[in-house]
Design a protein around this motif. Structure first.
Motif, mmCIF file in Angstrom:
data_model
loop_
_atom_site.group_PDB
_atom_site.id
_atom_site.type_symbol
_atom_site.label_atom_id
_atom_site.label_comp_id
_atom_site.label_asym_id
_atom_site.label_seq_id
_atom_site.Cartn_x
_atom_site.Cartn_y
_atom_site.Cartn_z
ATOM 1 N N GLY A 1 -11.433 -5.996 -0.718
ATOM 2 C CA GLY A 1 -11.653 -4.605 -1.075
ATOM 3 C C GLY A 1 -12.093 -4.456 -2.523
ATOM 4 N N LEU A 2 -12.754 -3.333 -2.820
ATOM 5 C CA LEU A 2 -13.160 -3.064 -4.195
ATOM 6 C C LEU A 2 -13.242 -1.564 -4.433
ATOM 7 N N ALA A 3 -13.025 -1.177 -5.687
ATOM 8 C CA ALA A 3 -13.063 0.235 -6.065
ATOM 9 C C ALA A 3 -13.230 0.337 -7.573
ATOM 10 N N GLY B 1 -7.935 -3.154 1.906
ATOM 11 C CA GLY B 1 -8.678 -2.011 1.389
ATOM 12 C C GLY B 1 -8.024 -1.429 0.153
ATOM 13 N N ILE B 2 -8.835 -0.832 -0.725
ATOM 14 C CA ILE B 2 -8.327 -0.296 -1.984
ATOM 15 C C ILE B 2 -9.043 1.005 -2.324
ATOM 16 N N LYS B 3 -8.275 1.992 -2.750
ATOM 17 C CA LYS B 3 -8.816 3.276 -3.175
ATOM 18 C C LYS B 3 -8.121 3.704 -4.470
ATOM 19 N N VAL B 4 -8.716 4.644 -5.185
ATOM 20 C CA VAL B 4 -8.116 5.163 -6.421
ATOM 21 C C VAL B 4 -8.093 6.682 -6.375
ATOM 22 N N ASP B 5 -7.179 7.279 -7.141
ATOM 23 C CA ASP B 5 -7.186 8.736 -7.280
ATOM 24 C C ASP B 5 -7.728 9.119 -8.657
ATOM 25 N N THR B 6 -7.834 10.407 -8.898
ATOM 26 C CA THR B 6 -8.474 10.882 -10.127
ATOM 27 C C THR B 6 -7.650 10.602 -11.375
ATOM 28 N N LYS B 7 -6.389 10.219 -11.217
ATOM 29 C CA LYS B 7 -5.578 9.827 -12.362
ATOM 30 C C LYS B 7 -5.573 8.306 -12.559
ATOM 31 N N GLY B 8 -6.396 7.623 -11.793
ATOM 32 C CA GLY B 8 -6.538 6.186 -11.970
ATOM 33 C C GLY B 8 -5.521 5.344 -11.237
ATOM 34 N N TYR C 1 -4.349 2.523 -4.704
ATOM 35 C CA TYR C 1 -3.730 2.506 -3.385
ATOM 36 C C TYR C 1 -4.323 1.346 -2.602
ATOM 37 N N ILE C 2 -3.474 0.466 -2.090
ATOM 38 C CA ILE C 2 -4.002 -0.675 -1.336
ATOM 39 C C ILE C 2 -3.320 -0.776 0.027
ATOM 40 N N GLY C 3 -4.107 -1.218 1.025
ATOM 41 C CA GLY C 3 -3.552 -1.478 2.344
ATOM 42 C C GLY C 3 -2.908 -2.846 2.374
ATOM 43 N N LEU D 1 -7.882 2.463 4.209
ATOM 44 C CA LEU D 1 -7.438 3.831 3.998
ATOM 45 C C LEU D 1 -8.549 4.608 3.317
ATOM 46 N N GLY D 2 -8.441 5.932 3.332
ATOM 47 C CA GLY D 2 -9.449 6.741 2.669
ATOM 48 C C GLY D 2 -8.972 8.161 2.474
#
Length: 459
Positions: free
Chosen positions: A316-318, A382-389, A392-394, A420-421
């Motif tokens: 994953g990448l973000a 999988g990896i995602k980020v929020d607006t505060k940096g 989140y990883i599966g 995730l998303g």
């Protein structure tokens, strides 16, 4: 005390000049301590610490004798303050339903690692996780389906795209996402979408070249990682979601075929970044390795550059919200169909230079299992980020959340999470894929890096 009361007044009364610095200057770094922001929790009003943290600070102040000043470097003093506040905040913070504190166990003493009470769905390691969860978090089942990868929100029709688990099929003449129908082989995944309004699931492409990760480009087209199989290389595919017309964006680097593109993101400048591990070979649907697993960038002119190497299984990448950092997971622990305890289960972070190149790779987190199982090794997919940096990883134990400095914050417990998303009109609903279902939780956080969807986001 109440959230509405200002930090400055209370810190002045307590003599916490250095803690006031933390409250109002969260992005500063003092003497190499990288996790100041993870000790500082905000209420909805900027400039005011949360009730939980402030009560923790007050409790710490009452139980400790603090000097009225600190040394110039302040490191030892600050570390003590942070530890006192963190411990006191744990005692002071009320937990929402189905949440509990995570506890460190002991193998020798027979104390289990993990949840501190039964039937805990949200394991808290740091009080900042409570800000993300909100007062009454609820994990809801959306659909029972073999959702594996993708996890892409399209706002036009309020739909969520995903790819299915891999399975064997015979040749079929059904609609395929492959640009050459004759390439459809024994291994297959489908591309599907679910309406977030009705819950109806539609198969977009019944046959693919083993589709995996996905993302929207800036124009709202779907970009798909097609892994390929047999002698057909992997490639990045663009799909017009309205007409289902497809095109190949890239399929090689300097003439070397891609192995099996796994996950993909789009930077705000329109460049496409993706990982290319050797899983197709390791899992038996390609005869040989084409090139070592690398991280690639497709430039606006279509030229492909290798941006990073030295991975076991890049996954994953973000990008961080400001795109100054790039996070990449390495799931070398999963070699193919077998696990190797001596391999990586890590998240790495790179600095993104002004010229677009990467530098200064470092370990952000080595991922374990919150309950100490399997055998304590996580699998950051999988990896995602929020607006505060926050990150989140599966993982096999659920969705693990980290601060931007890599501090573990907590776990949303759900078995076998792969990807995730963020979705929804406020991009605050996290949809979670775990090979057998899709779950959703509404968070006090907003997804970042969603360039097309964010155009339609409601504030």
């Amino acid at each position: 005390m109440h959230v509405g009361e200002g930090c400055a007044d209370h810190f002045a009364v307590l003599g916490f000049d250095i803690l006031r610095h933390i409250c109002f200057n969260p992005f500063d770094s003092i003497s190499g301590i990288d996790s100041i922001n993870s000790w500082r929790i905000y209420s909805n009003n900027w400039g005011q610490c949360s009730d939980c943290t402030m009560r923790g600070a007050a409790a710490a102040a009452q139980s400790q004798q603090h000097p009225g000043h600190h040394d110039n470097d302040g490191e030892k003093f600050l570390a003590k303050q942070l530890n006192w506040i963190h411990g006191a905040a744990k005692k002071e913070c009320p937990l929402p339903p189905s949440a509990c504190w995570w506890q460190q166990g002991s193998i020798i003493k027979g104390i289990p690692t993990g949840q501190s009470k039964p039937n805990c769905k949200f394991l808290v390691r740091d009080p900042e996780f409570l800000e993300i969860l909100g007062p009454a978090p609820e994990l809801k089942l959306v659909a029972e389906t073999d959702a594996h990868e993708g996890g892409v929100y399209h706002p036009d029709n309020n739909e969520f795209y995903y790819s299915t688990t891999r399975h064997k099929v015979g040749y079929t003449s059904m609609i395929t996402s492959s640009d050459e129908k004759d390439s459809a082989g024994e291994q297959n995944t489908q591309v599907r979408k679910i309406s977030l309004d009705t819950g109806e699931i539609t198969t977009v492409f019944p046959v693919t070249d083993v589709a995996n990760g996905m993302v929207l480009d800036r124009e709202g087209n779907l970009l798909i990682c097609q892994q390929g199989q047999g002698k057909k290389p992997g490639y990045i595919q663009r799909v017009d979601v309205k007409t289902l017309e497809t095109s190949i964006v890239a399929d090689n680097w300097f003439g070397a075929a891609f192995n099996s593109p796994n996950d993909v993101v789009v930077k705000s400048d329109g460049t496409i970044w993706f990982t290319d591990p050797i899983y197709a070979w390791a899992q038996g649907f390609k005869p040989e390795i084409q090139v070592e697993g690398q991280l690639y960038r497709i430039n606006l002119d279509g030229v492909v550059d290798a941006m990073a190497t030295n991975f076991q299984r890049p996954n994953g990448l973000a990008f961080s919200p400001d795109e100054k950092l790039l996070y990449v997971t390495d799931t070398g622990y999963l070699q193919g169909e077998e696990f190797d305890k001596g391999k990586r289960h890590h998240i790495y972070v790179y600095k993104v230079r002004e010229d677009g190149m990467l530098s200064s790779r470092r370990l952000l987190a080595s991922v374990g299992m919150y309950d100490g199982s399997a055998p304590g090794l996580g699998l950051p997919d999988g990896i995602k980020v929020d607006t505060k940096g926050r990150i989140y990883i599966g993982s096999p134990d659920g969705v693990q959340v980290f601060s931007r400095s890599g501090k573990p914050l907590g776990l949303i417990a759900l078995p076998d999470v792969v990807n995730l998303g963020f979705a929804g009109e406020k991009l605050n609903k996290l949809y979670i894929l775990n090979d057998s279902s899709i779950h959703m939780i509404e968070l006090q956080a907003t997804g970042a890096g969603l360039h097309y969807a964010s155009k339609f986001m409601k504030k």
